[in-house]
Design a protein around this motif. Structure first.
Motif, PDB file in Angstrom:
ATOM      1  N   ILE A   3     -23.652 -65.216  29.654  1.00  0.00           N
ATOM      2  CA  ILE A   3     -23.768 -63.797  29.936  1.00  0.00           C
ATOM      3  C   ILE A   3     -25.217 -63.356  29.785  1.00  0.00           C
ATOM      4  O   ILE A   3     -25.825 -63.548  28.727  1.00  0.00           O
ATOM      5  CB  ILE A   3     -22.886 -62.951  28.982  1.00  0.00           C
ATOM      6  CG1 ILE A   3     -21.458 -63.502  28.906  1.00  0.00           C
ATOM      7  CG2 ILE A   3     -22.917 -61.475  29.383  1.00  0.00           C
ATOM      8  CD1 ILE A   3     -20.705 -63.520  30.212  1.00  0.00           C
ATOM      9  N   LEU A  22     -19.498 -60.846  22.110  1.00  0.00           N
ATOM     10  CA  LEU A  22     -19.406 -61.916  23.114  1.00  0.00           C
ATOM     11  C   LEU A  22     -19.583 -63.286  22.464  1.00  0.00           C
ATOM     12  O   LEU A  22     -18.832 -64.225  22.756  1.00  0.00           O
ATOM     13  CB  LEU A  22     -20.445 -61.703  24.215  1.00  0.00           C
ATOM     14  CG  LEU A  22     -20.180 -60.568  25.189  1.00  0.00           C
ATOM     15  CD1 LEU A  22     -21.439 -60.256  25.998  1.00  0.00           C
ATOM     16  CD2 LEU A  22     -19.009 -60.893  26.111  1.00  0.00           C
ATOM     17  N   GLN A  25     -16.674 -64.569  20.641  1.00  0.00           N
ATOM     18  CA  GLN A  25     -15.611 -65.023  21.532  1.00  0.00           C
ATOM     19  C   GLN A  25     -15.945 -66.351  22.201  1.00  0.00           C
ATOM     20  O   GLN A  25     -15.222 -66.816  23.086  1.00  0.00           O
ATOM     21  CB  GLN A  25     -15.333 -63.957  22.608  1.00  0.00           C
ATOM     22  CG  GLN A  25     -14.898 -62.610  22.042  1.00  0.00           C
ATOM     23  CD  GLN A  25     -13.663 -62.731  21.188  1.00  0.00           C
ATOM     24  OE1 GLN A  25     -12.616 -63.182  21.643  1.00  0.00           O
ATOM     25  NE2 GLN A  25     -13.778 -62.354  19.915  1.00  0.00           N
ATOM     26  N   HIS A  27     -18.809 -67.052  23.968  1.00  0.00           N
ATOM     27  CA  HIS A  27     -19.723 -66.948  25.105  1.00  0.00           C
ATOM     28  C   HIS A  27     -21.154 -67.176  24.646  1.00  0.00           C
ATOM     29  O   HIS A  27     -21.502 -66.929  23.496  1.00  0.00           O
ATOM     30  CB  HIS A  27     -19.603 -65.571  25.765  1.00  0.00           C
ATOM     31  CG  HIS A  27     -18.233 -65.279  26.279  1.00  0.00           C
ATOM     32  ND1 HIS A  27     -17.694 -65.900  27.384  1.00  0.00           N
ATOM     33  CD2 HIS A  27     -17.268 -64.434  25.816  1.00  0.00           C
ATOM     34  CE1 HIS A  27     -16.465 -65.450  27.585  1.00  0.00           C
ATOM     35  NE2 HIS A  27     -16.180 -64.561  26.642  1.00  0.00           N
ATOM     36  N   THR A  29     -25.018 -65.951  25.206  1.00  0.00           N
ATOM     37  CA  THR A  29     -25.734 -64.802  25.752  1.00  0.00           C
ATOM     38  C   THR A  29     -27.219 -65.102  25.838  1.00  0.00           C
ATOM     39  O   THR A  29     -27.766 -65.858  25.033  1.00  0.00           O
ATOM     40  CB  THR A  29     -25.529 -63.539  24.889  1.00  0.00           C
ATOM     41  OG1 THR A  29     -26.075 -63.755  23.597  1.00  0.00           O
ATOM     42  CG2 THR A  29     -24.055 -63.176  24.782  1.00  0.00           C
ATOM     43  N   ARG A 121     -14.143 -56.358  26.564  1.00  0.00           N
ATOM     44  CA  ARG A 121     -13.034 -57.303  26.405  1.00  0.00           C
ATOM     45  C   ARG A 121     -12.167 -57.332  27.652  1.00  0.00           C
ATOM     46  O   ARG A 121     -11.857 -58.407  28.191  1.00  0.00           O
ATOM     47  CB  ARG A 121     -12.175 -56.938  25.187  1.00  0.00           C
ATOM     48  CG  ARG A 121     -11.052 -57.966  24.916  1.00  0.00           C
ATOM     49  CD  ARG A 121     -10.011 -57.450  23.943  1.00  0.00           C
ATOM     50  NE  ARG A 121      -9.223 -56.360  24.501  1.00  0.00           N
ATOM     51  CZ  ARG A 121      -8.246 -56.520  25.432  1.00  0.00           C
ATOM     52  NH1 ARG A 121      -7.967 -57.721  25.909  1.00  0.00           N
ATOM     53  NH2 ARG A 121      -7.572 -55.480  25.863  1.00  0.00           N
ATOM     54  N   MET A 124     -14.097 -58.832  30.649  1.00  0.00           N
ATOM     55  CA  MET A 124     -14.322 -60.271  30.512  1.00  0.00           C
ATOM     56  C   MET A 124     -13.045 -61.091  30.689  1.00  0.00           C
ATOM     57  O   MET A 124     -13.106 -62.255  31.087  1.00  0.00           O
ATOM     58  CB  MET A 124     -14.933 -60.583  29.134  1.00  0.00           C
ATOM     59  CG  MET A 124     -16.379 -60.149  28.980  1.00  0.00           C
ATOM     60  SD  MET A 124     -17.531 -61.006  30.059  1.00  0.00           S
ATOM     61  CE  MET A 124     -17.346 -62.696  29.504  1.00  0.00           C
TER      62      MET A 124
END
Length: 157
Positions: A3, A22, A25, A27, A29, A121, A124
Motif C-alpha cells: 500500500i 494496515l 493486518q 500489509h 506500507t 477496512r 481493503m
C-alpha cells in the motif's frame, strides 16, 4: 498487499493511524510523505505515491488530506488509477464493488479516526463485482483514460 501512503500536513496524523492499522493486518506500507504536520504541498507527496500504484510498485494507495478531494484530483490524473473519496463504509464498499478503485482518498478534517479505519477496512476487504454491467462501466472509463491520458512508459520520468 503493498500500500502506497501519502498525505499533506492536514492528513498526516490520520495517515499514521491508517499505516499502523494496515501493517497490523499484514500489509506492507510505503509512506511517500509528508513526514510531519508542517505545511506541505499535497502534490509533492500524492503524485509519487500515485506513480507507485500505476507502475505496480504498490497494489493500492491510501491518500489523506484535509477533505480527500485534492488527493483524488491528483491521483485521477495518472493513467491506471481510479481514486475515490469515501466518507463512510457504505461508499467504500460500493467504490470497490462497482468501480474496482485502487486508490482511497480520505479527509482528515472531515472524519475521525474510528470511522476512517472502518472505511479502510471495508475498502481493503471488498472485492470488485466482476459482473457484466460493472465490467462494461469500468472498461468505458478505462477507454476514456486511454484516449486522454499519457501512458507512463511514454513519459520521461
Amino acid at each position: 498487499m503493498r500500500i502506497a501512503l501519502a498525505s499533506d500536513h492536514a492528513g498526516f496524523p490520520l495517515k499514521r493511524e491508517i499505516a499502523a492499522w494496515l501493517e497490523s493486518q499484514g500489509h506492507t506500507t510505503e509512506d511517500f510523505g509528508t513526514p510531519d504536520t508542517r505545511p506541505a504541498d499535497l502534490s509533492d507527496h500524492v503524485y509519487p505515491a500515485a506513480l507507485a500504484v500505476a507502475r505496480g510498485q504498490a497494489d493500492r494507495g491510501v491518500f489523506v488530506d484535509g477533505v480527500g478531494y485534492g488527493s483524488a484530483l491528483i491521483a485521477n490524473r495518472v493513467r491506471g488509477l481510479t481514486a475515490v473519496v469515501c466518507q463512510d463504509p457504505f461508499c467504500a464498499r460500493l467504490a470497490r464493488e462497482h468501480t474496482d478503485s485502487n486508490v482511497l482518498c480520505l479527509g482528515g478534517k472531515i472524519i475521525g479516526s474510528a470511522i476512517a479505519l472502518e472505511i479502510v477496512r471495508v475498502w481493503m476487504t471488498t472485492g470488485f463485482l466482476d459482473q457484466p454491467k460493472y465490467r462494461r462501466r469500468v472498461d468505458k472509463v478505462e477507454q476514456i483514460s486511454n484516449r486522454h491520458l499519457v501512458a507512463l512508459e511514454d513519459l520521461d520520468l
